[in-house]
Design a protein around this motif. Structure first.
Motif, PDB file in Angstrom:
ATOM      1  N   LYS A  37       3.493   5.815  11.422  1.00  0.00           N
ATOM      2  CA  LYS A  37       3.083   4.968  12.536  1.00  0.00           C
ATOM      3  C   LYS A  37       1.840   4.164  12.181  1.00  0.00           C
ATOM      4  O   LYS A  37       1.597   3.099  12.758  1.00  0.00           O
ATOM      5  N   SER A  38       1.074   4.666  11.238  1.00  0.00           N
ATOM      6  CA  SER A  38      -0.166   4.000  10.844  1.00  0.00           C
ATOM      7  C   SER A  38       0.072   2.833   9.876  1.00  0.00           C
ATOM      8  O   SER A  38      -0.863   2.103   9.542  1.00  0.00           O
ATOM      9  N   PHE A  39       1.312   2.647   9.420  1.00  0.00           N
ATOM     10  CA  PHE A  39       1.596   1.565   8.469  1.00  0.00           C
ATOM     11  C   PHE A  39       1.511   0.210   9.161  1.00  0.00           C
ATOM     12  O   PHE A  39       2.009   0.033  10.266  1.00  0.00           O
ATOM     13  N   ASN A  42       2.070  -5.650   5.163  1.00  0.00           N
ATOM     14  CA  ASN A  42       1.392  -5.818   3.872  1.00  0.00           C
ATOM     15  C   ASN A  42       0.665  -4.560   3.408  1.00  0.00           C
ATOM     16  O   ASN A  42      -0.269  -4.629   2.607  1.00  0.00           O
ATOM     17  N   GLY A  43       1.125  -3.427   3.898  1.00  0.00           N
ATOM     18  CA  GLY A  43       0.598  -2.162   3.416  1.00  0.00           C
ATOM     19  C   GLY A  43       1.274  -1.755   2.116  1.00  0.00           C
ATOM     20  O   GLY A  43       2.227  -2.395   1.659  1.00  0.00           O
ATOM     21  N   PRO A  44       0.817  -0.680   1.485  1.00  0.00           N
ATOM     22  CA  PRO A  44       1.345  -0.252   0.190  1.00  0.00           C
ATOM     23  C   PRO A  44       2.597   0.620   0.308  1.00  0.00           C
ATOM     24  O   PRO A  44       2.918   1.169   1.373  1.00  0.00           O
ATOM     25  N   GLU A  70       0.650   9.298   6.178  1.00  0.00           N
ATOM     26  CA  GLU A  70       0.319   9.087   7.586  1.00  0.00           C
ATOM     27  C   GLU A  70      -1.166   8.835   7.745  1.00  0.00           C
ATOM     28  O   GLU A  70      -1.597   7.976   8.529  1.00  0.00           O
ATOM     29  N   GLU A  71      -1.960   9.551   7.002  1.00  0.00           N
ATOM     30  CA  GLU A  71      -3.414   9.413   7.053  1.00  0.00           C
ATOM     31  C   GLU A  71      -3.870   8.031   6.572  1.00  0.00           C
ATOM     32  O   GLU A  71      -4.798   7.436   7.131  1.00  0.00           O
ATOM     33  N   LEU A  72      -3.176   7.504   5.550  1.00  0.00           N
ATOM     34  CA  LEU A  72      -3.619   6.268   4.898  1.00  0.00           C
ATOM     35  C   LEU A  72      -2.820   5.029   5.284  1.00  0.00           C
ATOM     36  O   LEU A  72      -3.196   3.917   4.915  1.00  0.00           O
ATOM     37  N   GLY A  73      -1.706   5.200   5.985  1.00  0.00           N
ATOM     38  CA  GLY A  73      -0.877   4.055   6.335  1.00  0.00           C
ATOM     39  C   GLY A  73      -0.057   3.550   5.166  1.00  0.00           C
ATOM     40  O   GLY A  73       0.035   2.351   4.914  1.00  0.00           O
TER      41      GLY A  73
END
Length: 317
Positions: A37-39, A42-44, A70-73
């Motif tokens: 959900k945190s993504f 243009n995320g990795p 989840e912590e980092l997206g």
């Protein structure tokens, strides 16, 4: 209102979703994804390759990748081997038909990546790949055959690209016999595609008591990539981090392009540290609680998370 207790990191089990279609799939593989959900756009993306006799699910639980994602997206892609392709569930990293650009399992994984990048609007400049054992060896295959796709890779208890081209040779290389020279291994990567750089950064992890894949393979992976990165010779620095020896090779401007962790008294598997305050994963077969989280350190090396603050001792240079 009654509050429910917060589950510890290790107890959270995010759901992996099947990737139903992704191309011609010449390698006959399957795949799952995890999009937290945190993504954000243009995320990795991190591609995670399981080892022999593992499933994508068991490898994820053991390594803690989806919890960290989840912590980092970070979006995750888990290619999955089928027993119809390999009786022990290994990726066929040593087969000519599966380890060349445009063929077999390597092309299947490339097709998966293309689909996930498009569907989830992943930043194509921030795609990474990692794997354990046969998945580590397949990581070497992907980095060599499609270097333009990856910003970095992490090979855990794996082998260099094209150190073997058949099962018999693969078994010899796993035992540390007959590994090609660094010059030959580097030439094999150059010949795997028309790419000229900049090359993906390389993180290598191995236990010094591994009797399944000899530690010599870790040194051979480093040697394979040193010439490509133009960092031949001794490491820029040597450190001791959480009980493991870390060697780092840096470009002239200081950017680390290759790192190697050798974990003392560790056998064949992935180093995890589930009991720490920021612990990840779960101890089990090939998931070894040795007091260092390779998952967090790999993510830090790739720039996906702030640098881990380990117990660090300078061991010279």
């Amino acid at each position: 209102m009654k509050k429910h207790p917060t589950l510890p990191l290790q107890a959270r089990r995010p759901h992996l979703s099947p990737l139903e279609t992704f191309g011609t799939d010449p390698g006959g593989l399957r795949a799952s994804t995890f999009v937290p959900k945190s993504f954000t756009e243009n995320g990795p993306l991190v591609v995670v390759l399981h080892g022999s006799s593992q499933s994508a699910r068991s490898y994820d639980i053991g390594s803690g990748w989806s919890v960290l994602a989840e912590e980092l997206g970070v979006t995750l892609l888990f290619p999955r081997q089928r027993l119809a392709n390999n009786s022990i569930g290994s990726f066929n990293w040593f087969m000519t038909s599966d380890s060349r650009r445009g063929k077999g399992e390597a092309l299947s994984i490339r097709q998966m990546i293309r689909r996930v990048v498009k569907d989830h609007k992943v930043d194509p400049k921030r795609v990474f790949v990692t794997g354990l054992s046969s998945g580590g060896a397949m990581t070497s295959v992907m980095l060599a055959t499609y270097p333009e796709v990856f910003a970095g890779g992490a090979i855990v208890a794996g082998l260099p690209y094209r150190s073997a081209d058949n099962l018999t040779a693969a078994l010899f290389r796993m035992n540390g016999y007959g590994i090609p020279s660094d010059r030959r291994l580097s030439a094999l990567v150059r010949g795997a595609s028309k790419f000229t750089g900049p090359w993906p950064t390389i993180s290598v992890w191995h236990g010094d008591s591994d009797t399944t894949v000899d530690q010599a393979n870790a040194g051979a992976i480093v040697g394979q990539w040193q010439k490509l990165h133009k960092v031949e010779g001794p490491p820029t620095r040597i450190e001791k981090i959480d009980g493991a020896v870390r060697r780092v090779w840096c470009e002239p401007k200081g950017r680390a392009v290759i790192e190697e962790y050798i974990v003392a008294a560790m056998g064949h598997g992935m180093p995890i540290n589930p009991r720490s305050a920021h612990g990840l994963g779960k101890e089990g077969k090939y998931m070894l609680d040795v007091g260092i989280s390779s998952t967090r350190h790999i993510a830090a090396f790739w720039g996906l998370t702030p640098k881990v603050a380990p117990a660090r001792v300078n061991a010279g240079a």
